[in-house]
Design an enzyme around this catalytic site. Structure first.
Site, PDB file in Angstrom:
ATOM      1  N   GLU A   1      67.132  12.480 128.007  1.00  0.00           N
ATOM      2  CA  GLU A   1      67.860  13.735 127.907  1.00  0.00           C
ATOM      3  C   GLU A   1      68.243  14.372 129.049  1.00  0.00           C
ATOM      4  OE1 GLU A   1      65.570  14.269 123.573  1.00  0.00           O
ATOM      5  OE2 GLU A   1      64.995  15.697 125.132  1.00  0.00           O
TER       6      GLU A   1
ATOM      7  N   TYR B   1      71.469  14.542 119.947  1.00  0.00           N
ATOM      8  CA  TYR B   1      70.762  14.419 118.656  1.00  0.00           C
ATOM      9  C   TYR B   1      71.165  13.064 117.942  1.00  0.00           C
ATOM     10  CZ  TYR B   1      68.750  19.096 118.747  1.00  0.00           C
ATOM     11  OH  TYR B   1      68.225  20.228 118.927  1.00  0.00           O
TER      12      TYR B   1
ATOM     13  N   LYS C   1      67.846  27.424 122.353  1.00  0.00           N
ATOM     14  CA  LYS C   1      68.918  27.106 121.390  1.00  0.00           C
ATOM     15  C   LYS C   1      69.726  28.370 121.154  1.00  0.00           C
ATOM     16  CE  LYS C   1      66.495  23.435 119.125  1.00  0.00           C
ATOM     17  NZ  LYS C   1      66.105  22.879 117.722  1.00  0.00           N
TER      18      LYS C   1
ATOM     19  N   ASN D   1      64.871  27.354 114.987  1.00  0.00           N
ATOM     20  CA  ASN D   1      63.342  27.368 115.768  1.00  0.00           C
ATOM     21  C   ASN D   1      63.371  27.564 117.328  1.00  0.00           C
ATOM     22  OD1 ASN D   1      64.370  24.684 116.694  1.00  0.00           O
ATOM     23  ND2 ASN D   1      62.666  23.559 115.525  1.00  0.00           N
TER      24      ASN D   1
ATOM     25  N   HIS E   1      64.353  23.786 122.076  1.00  0.00           N
ATOM     26  CA  HIS E   1      64.222  22.129 122.060  1.00  0.00           C
ATOM     27  C   HIS E   1      63.219  21.711 123.159  1.00  0.00           C
ATOM     28  CE1 HIS E   1      64.947  17.924 122.022  1.00  0.00           C
ATOM     29  NE2 HIS E   1      65.193  17.871 123.577  1.00  0.00           N
TER      30      HIS E   1
HETATM   31  P1  IDP Z   1      61.778  18.847 117.431  1.00  0.00           P
HETATM   32  O1  IDP Z   1      62.873  19.779 118.036  1.00  0.00           O
HETATM   33  O2  IDP Z   1      60.519  19.388 117.282  1.00  0.00           O
HETATM   34  O3  IDP Z   1      61.715  17.706 118.535  1.00  0.00           O
HETATM   35  P2  IDP Z   1      62.938  17.034 115.775  1.00  0.00           P
HETATM   36  O4  IDP Z   1      62.251  16.397 114.314  1.00  0.00           O
HETATM   37  O5  IDP Z   1      63.390  16.074 116.770  1.00  0.00           O
HETATM   38  O6  IDP Z   1      62.153  18.329 116.131  1.00  0.00           O
HETATM   39  O7  IDP Z   1      64.402  17.672 115.198  1.00  0.00           O
HETATM   40  C1  IDP Z   1      65.205  18.228 115.874  1.00  0.00           C
HETATM   41  C2  IDP Z   1      65.713  19.731 115.379  1.00  0.00           C
HETATM   42  O8  IDP Z   1      66.562  19.314 114.236  1.00  0.00           O
HETATM   43  C3  IDP Z   1      64.718  20.674 115.053  1.00  0.00           C
HETATM   44  O9  IDP Z   1      64.170  21.048 116.345  1.00  0.00           O
HETATM   45  C4  IDP Z   1      65.297  21.451 114.039  1.00  0.00           C
HETATM   46  O10 IDP Z   1      66.188  22.417 114.766  1.00  0.00           O
HETATM   47  C5  IDP Z   1      66.202  20.482 113.398  1.00  0.00           C
HETATM   48  N1  IDP Z   1      65.486  19.984 112.021  1.00  0.00           N
HETATM   49  C6  IDP Z   1      64.429  19.011 112.098  1.00  0.00           C
HETATM   50  N2  IDP Z   1      64.209  18.820 110.778  1.00  0.00           N
HETATM   51  C7  IDP Z   1      64.816  19.762 110.078  1.00  0.00           C
HETATM   52  C8  IDP Z   1      64.966  19.793 108.427  1.00  0.00           C
HETATM   53  O11 IDP Z   1      64.112  19.247 107.846  1.00  0.00           O
HETATM   54  N3  IDP Z   1      65.853  20.895 108.406  1.00  0.00           N
HETATM   55  C9  IDP Z   1      66.520  21.524 109.178  1.00  0.00           C
HETATM   56  N4  IDP Z   1      66.583  21.304 110.452  1.00  0.00           N
HETATM   57  C10 IDP Z   1      65.685  20.405 110.957  1.00  0.00           C
HETATM   58 MG    MG Z   2      62.941  15.950 118.706  1.00  0.00          MG
END
Ligand code: IDP
Ligand code: MG
Length: 150
Positions: free
Chosen positions: A126, A49, A9, A112, A115
């Site tokens: 995807e 997304y 990212k 984070n 992805h």
């Molecule tokens: P993942 O990336 O581990 O699959 P997902 O639940 O699919 O996690 O969420 C996609 C992305 O959205 C996360 O990697 C993170 O960057 C962002 N995200 C998810 N939940 C939150 C939140 O509660 N606050 C802020 N960003 C979030």
């Molecule tokens: Mg995800």
């Protein structure tokens, strides 16, 4: 063999962690079979997304992923989807196990680094969103006999 989509990212690219992410995946024995860098359009971000549309973090998430270039790749290997998710670590870096990418390089859920697809159906969808079929470069690796039992 499974294929999964991995994205370094914008924060990962800006912080110079692209090589580190690829190194960790390759070091495990996984194989990169497609790779490119691009500035993500709003339309592409929304397709990727779509499942999160309407959630409170959706708009900041779209802003984040479109804010600066990403490096996106297809990674292949046995149980690649699960193995990559484990290597990446929990969504919230504060909960990620030490030794995972998110634990070792990040602090916040909205920054984070990586992805990774979470299931066979999402991986296939995807990969199709980010790559045309002819952009994938499957190849034989003689080393595989030392990584896989059979
Ligand atoms: P993942 O990336 O581990 O699959 P997902 O639940 O699919 O996690 O969420 C996609 C992305 O959205 C996360 O990697 C993170 O960057 C962002 N995200 C998810 N939940 C939150 C939140 O509660 N606050 C802020 N960003 C979030
Ligand atoms: Mg995800």
């Amino acid at each position: 063999m499974e294929r999964t989509l991995v994205i370094v990212k914008p924060d990962g690219v800006q912080r110079g962690l692209t090589g580190e992410v690829i190194r960790r995946l390759e070091q495990r024995g996984l194989k990169v079979i497609a790779l490119k860098m691009l500035h993500v359009s709003r339309e592409l971000a929304e397709r990727h997304y779509a499942v999160h549309k309407g959630k409170p973090f959706y708009e900041p998430l779209i802003e984040y992923i479109t804010s600066s270039p990403v490096v996106v790749m297809v990674v292949e290997g046995k149980a690649a989807i699960r193995v990559v998710r484990k290597t990446v670590g929990a969504t919230n870096p504060a909960d990620a196990e030490p030794g995972t990418i998110r634990a070792d390089y990040a602090l916040e859920i909205g920054r984070n680094i990586v992805h990774a697809s979470d299931a066979p159906e999402t991986a296939e969808a995807e990969i199709a969103i980010w790559f045309r079929a002819e952009e994938l470069c499957p190849y034989e690796r003689s080393l595989d006999t030392w990584i896989y039992e059979g």
